[in-house]
Write a protein that holds these residues in place. Sequence first.
Motif, PDB file in Angstrom:
ATOM      1  N   GLN A   1       0.830  -1.199   0.000  1.00  0.00           N
ATOM      2  CA  GLN A   1       0.000   0.000   0.000  1.00  0.00           C
ATOM      3  C   GLN A   1       0.863   1.248   0.000  1.00  0.00           C
ATOM      4  O   GLN A   1       0.595   2.218  -0.714  1.00  0.00           O
ATOM      5  N   GLN A   2       1.940   1.212   0.811  1.00  0.00           N
ATOM      6  CA  GLN A   2       2.842   2.362   0.866  1.00  0.00           C
ATOM      7  C   GLN A   2       3.488   2.582  -0.493  1.00  0.00           C
ATOM      8  O   GLN A   2       3.610   3.705  -0.980  1.00  0.00           O
ATOM      9  N   GLU A   3       3.868   1.468  -1.128  1.00  0.00           N
ATOM     10  CA  GLU A   3       4.493   1.556  -2.444  1.00  0.00           C
ATOM     11  C   GLU A   3       3.533   2.188  -3.450  1.00  0.00           C
ATOM     12  O   GLU A   3       3.917   3.044  -4.257  1.00  0.00           O
TER      13      GLU A   3
ATOM     14  N   MET B   1       0.978   4.189  -2.797  1.00  0.00           N
ATOM     15  CA  MET B   1       0.760   5.605  -2.493  1.00  0.00           C
ATOM     16  C   MET B   1       1.925   6.446  -2.992  1.00  0.00           C
ATOM     17  O   MET B   1       1.736   7.523  -3.556  1.00  0.00           O
ATOM     18  N   THR B   2       3.135   5.922  -2.806  1.00  0.00           N
ATOM     19  CA  THR B   2       4.325   6.648  -3.294  1.00  0.00           C
ATOM     20  C   THR B   2       4.252   6.799  -4.806  1.00  0.00           C
ATOM     21  O   THR B   2       4.530   7.865  -5.350  1.00  0.00           O
ATOM     22  N   CYS B   3       3.872   5.707  -5.449  1.00  0.00           N
ATOM     23  CA  CYS B   3       3.770   5.708  -6.910  1.00  0.00           C
ATOM     24  C   CYS B   3       2.743   6.736  -7.385  1.00  0.00           C
ATOM     25  O   CYS B   3       3.001   7.495  -8.313  1.00  0.00           O
TER      26      CYS B   3
ATOM     27  N   GLU C   1       1.643   9.334  -5.752  1.00  0.00           N
ATOM     28  CA  GLU C   1       2.049  10.695  -5.386  1.00  0.00           C
ATOM     29  C   GLU C   1       3.144  11.201  -6.288  1.00  0.00           C
ATOM     30  O   GLU C   1       3.274  12.402  -6.504  1.00  0.00           O
ATOM     31  N   ARG C   2       3.909  10.292  -6.790  1.00  0.00           N
ATOM     32  CA  ARG C   2       5.059  10.652  -7.621  1.00  0.00           C
ATOM     33  C   ARG C   2       4.616  11.467  -8.819  1.00  0.00           C
ATOM     34  O   ARG C   2       5.281  12.345  -9.297  1.00  0.00           O
ATOM     35  N   GLU C   3       3.415  11.149  -9.296  1.00  0.00           N
ATOM     36  CA  GLU C   3       2.879  11.871 -10.450  1.00  0.00           C
ATOM     37  C   GLU C   3       2.720  13.350 -10.113  1.00  0.00           C
ATOM     38  O   GLU C   3       3.070  14.212 -10.882  1.00  0.00           O
ATOM     39  N   ASP C   4       2.223  13.608  -8.881  1.00  0.00           N
ATOM     40  CA  ASP C   4       2.077  14.998  -8.431  1.00  0.00           C
ATOM     41  C   ASP C   4       3.426  15.680  -8.376  1.00  0.00           C
ATOM     42  O   ASP C   4       3.592  16.809  -8.809  1.00  0.00           O
ATOM     43  N   GLY C   5       4.412  14.953  -7.791  1.00  0.00           N
ATOM     44  CA  GLY C   5       5.764  15.518  -7.633  1.00  0.00           C
ATOM     45  C   GLY C   5       6.344  15.885  -8.985  1.00  0.00           C
ATOM     46  O   GLY C   5       6.912  16.955  -9.180  1.00  0.00           O
TER      47      GLY C   5
END
Lengths: 233, 265
Positions: free
Chosen positions: A218-220, A222-224, A226-230
């Motif tokens: 799940q953490q992976e 979410m990071t993935c 969110e990365r799009e936003d970054g």
Amino acid sequence: MTFPAGQWTCILGRSGCGKTSLLRYLAGLLDQQVDWSGTLSLTPSHADLSLHIAYMAQQDLLMPWLSVLDNVMLSHQFGKQIAGSRSTSARKLTSEKALALLQKVGLADSASHTVSQLSGGMRQRVALARTLMQDKPVVLMDEPFSALDAVTRYRLQDLACELLIDKTVVLITHDPQEAIRLADQIYIMRGVPAAAESLNVPSSPPPRLFDAQCAALQQEIMTCLEREDGAAQ
Amino acid sequence: MNNMTRVDPIPCQQHNNKWHMTPVLRLMISALVIIGLWQAVVVILAMPSFILPAPLDVFDRLIQRHDVLLKHTLVTAQEIVLGLLLGLAMGLFFALQMLLSNPIKRWLLPILIASQAVPVFAIAPVLMLWLGYGMASKIVMTALIIFFPVTTCCYDGLRNTPTGYLDLAQTMGATRWQMLRHIQFPASLPTLASGIRVAVVIAPIGAVAGEWVGSSEGLGYLMLQANARMLIDEMFAALLILSALSVSLYFVTDKLLKKLIPWEV
């Protein structure tokens, strides 16, 4: 993207990333406004997908003028009528089958009720029974449980997993937990133009209990996401 | 716990409704109040009977001439009901045509809207000329006056089917005709019902207006005749029956619609 037969594929993504459009394309419901490139290939290749799908949306889409039982039997009103399907014995068989499915989802007592008498979770269960009634090998689900409360959602996920066990399921969801619980294969869709990325799922069979492996995944995810936003910033 | 103030138990309010106020009861009470006021006005202002007859005189006349009144009531009632049925059938037919064929819709919809700009009363003499003094002209008059509300409500209802239903039906392999019959038509019924309710209220206007312009029977005809002979109490008697007819028609239609369309939101 590959959707293996007999398995659950979950497509995760933010709102507006194009996952619903993908599902509508598979369901044959896409209108002309969406730009599309790519092809759909089936095994066996001569098959016509539109004849073999059952579609379940976020709203239950139960018809308020029909009883619960009639709603489950809705698919039998459509399509080319086979000779003899209108006879009394055929209709009796259909309604018995529908009643048996209602029993499986736990709503046999509500068979003659109107739709307005049911709660949201009950209505989605009737929609599940209707989907099962269609008896199609491919089931397309567009965020079917996202409008329900957490407990009802959990229960319905278990129920769907149990009843759709041999079907090829494509489930669209925005909830990573749901995808982790149910998927044999997860795709994450993001970016413009939308692209899908596959992730490895935990080894336990679905429906999974949420353990450490699931939490890490799940953490992976979410990071993935969110990365799009970054990247956009 | 000892610091808390003592709260006295609140006495429970009991509702002793031995009978319930229904809409019909309310209407009857309102009618009685209006009749009472009417009598008061006649007595207090000493109204001459050729301007405003007393309610008791009107009732007297009603009972005295009940056979004549009944005969003419039946004629008007038939005109209203048959006109309603004709207008409903025409409305459904045109709404379906507009739905099924886009070119028809583009040509017909502006004509439909423009038709409402012409007061139906204005073409009443023309209808009498073409269809005569009998019931036919009044039936057509009634049908014309309700045509617009019925057609637009039916068309809107059919057009505004929730797309989710249509999508579901499409994935189930429904043909155009199956979608129309099993999904669009039932989904349009609540909107159509409101059109029918409006139609039932304005249909009597068409029938009576037709009778005023030229007829030999009916409550409108009776009212004109009574007026010409200065029998104002008879005119009021006819008017009273006409009102009662319209109101009961509305209530019956409303009950029928609620029964046939129980899922109305």
